[in-house]
Write an enzyme that holds these catalytic residues in place. Structure first.
Site, PDB file in Angstrom:
ATOM      1  N   CYS A 178       0.979  -1.204   0.015  1.00 35.91           N
ATOM      2  CA  CYS A 178      -0.137  -0.055  -0.220  1.00 35.91           C
ATOM      3  C   CYS A 178       1.040   1.157   0.111  1.00 35.91           C
ATOM      4  O   CYS A 178       1.886   1.177   0.617  1.00 35.91           O
ATOM      5  CB  CYS A 178      -1.016   0.021   1.192  1.00 35.91           C
ATOM      6  SG  CYS A 178      -2.254  -1.361   1.454  1.00 35.91           S
ATOM      7  N   ASP A 179       0.362   2.276  -0.548  1.00 39.02           N
ATOM      8  CA  ASP A 179       0.826   3.762  -0.228  1.00 39.02           C
ATOM      9  C   ASP A 179      -0.058   4.702  -0.472  1.00 39.02           C
ATOM     10  O   ASP A 179      -0.955   4.491  -1.306  1.00 39.02           O
ATOM     11  CB  ASP A 179       2.179   3.907  -1.308  1.00 39.02           C
ATOM     12  CG  ASP A 179       3.162   4.964  -1.135  1.00 39.02           C
ATOM     13  OD1 ASP A 179       4.162   4.452  -0.392  1.00 39.02           O
ATOM     14  OD2 ASP A 179       2.867   6.083  -1.297  1.00 39.02           O
ATOM     15  N   SER A 180       0.125   5.757   0.245  1.00 42.00           N
ATOM     16  CA  SER A 180      -0.852   6.872   0.069  1.00 42.00           C
ATOM     17  C   SER A 180      -0.287   8.273  -0.310  1.00 42.00           C
ATOM     18  O   SER A 180       0.964   8.461   0.093  1.00 42.00           O
ATOM     19  CB  SER A 180      -1.428   6.954   1.669  1.00 42.00           C
ATOM     20  OG  SER A 180      -2.231   6.017   2.023  1.00 42.00           O
TER      21      SER A 180
END
Length: 202
Positions: free
Chosen positions: A75-77
């Site tokens: 995941c990455d935001s």
């Protein structure tokens, strides 16, 4: 569904304690392997695409290290504001400027998700988006928040599960996505790989 499903283990390709906390609250107990991906070396056309590119890179790097049949979650935001992708501020000065530009406005938190099944190489990925309406903390409140060090550790220089929660007036969309991982989206991505999330409960 594969008979292996209930023996599979989850791997979280992220150092984020918030993501790990969300998964544990949902009955999952992944082991953590940090990818070591150089995030600054990756680019994309839009903030949503960048979040997905980063998530896929993290999951791919960790999956390549594994010999057993496991499910890797990357995941990455990033926060999209004025069409730009804002990750973690580089320093306190940038965090101060970030908050001065965000307050009283709305941005979109984009979190890329990628799940890889190392048993067969299949993968599923997508980006979740949540609109965030920022409040209007005054200069002293912003300075105190930046001095706490928290905004330097999180994408967009804010989080809903920490000291900046009082500075967020509301959101439209998935609360968990803003913290770092959308559990509904994760369930759908696992489903694309023929895995039920309930079969992964610890």
């Amino acid at each position: 569904m594969s008979a292996m499903t209930d023996r599979r283990t989850l791997v979280l390709a992220s150092a984020s304690p918030a993501r790990l906390g969300l998964l544990r609250q949902a009955g999952l107990d992944p082991r953590v392997i940090v990818s070591g991906v150089d995030e600054d070396a990756l680019t994309a056309t839009t903030p949503a695409e960048l979040a997905l590119v980063l998530a896929e890179a993290k999951a791919t790097a960790v999956a390549a290290e594994l010999a057993d049949a496991e499910l890797v979650i990357g995941c990455d935001s990033v926060l999209e504001l004025d069409g730009r992708a804002l990750g973690k501020p580089a320093d306190a000065a940038e965090a101060l400027e970030r908050w001065r530009s965000m307050r009283g406005r709305s941005g979109v938190l984009r979190t890329g998700h990628c799940v890889i099944d190392t048993a067969n190489g299949r993968r599923a990925s997508a980006t979740a988006s949540t609109t965030v309406h920022f409040g209007t903390p005054d200069d002293a409140e912003v300075a105190s928040y930046v001095a706490s060090g928290e905004p330097l550790q999180v994408a967009g220089a804010f989080t809903l599960d920490g000291r900046s929660a009082p500075f967020v007036d509301g959101i439209e969309g998935d609360h968990g996505n803003v913290i770092g991982l959308s559990l509904p989206l994760l369930r759908r991505l696992l489903g694309e790989l023929d895995v039920r999330i309930t079969d992964l409960w610890a």
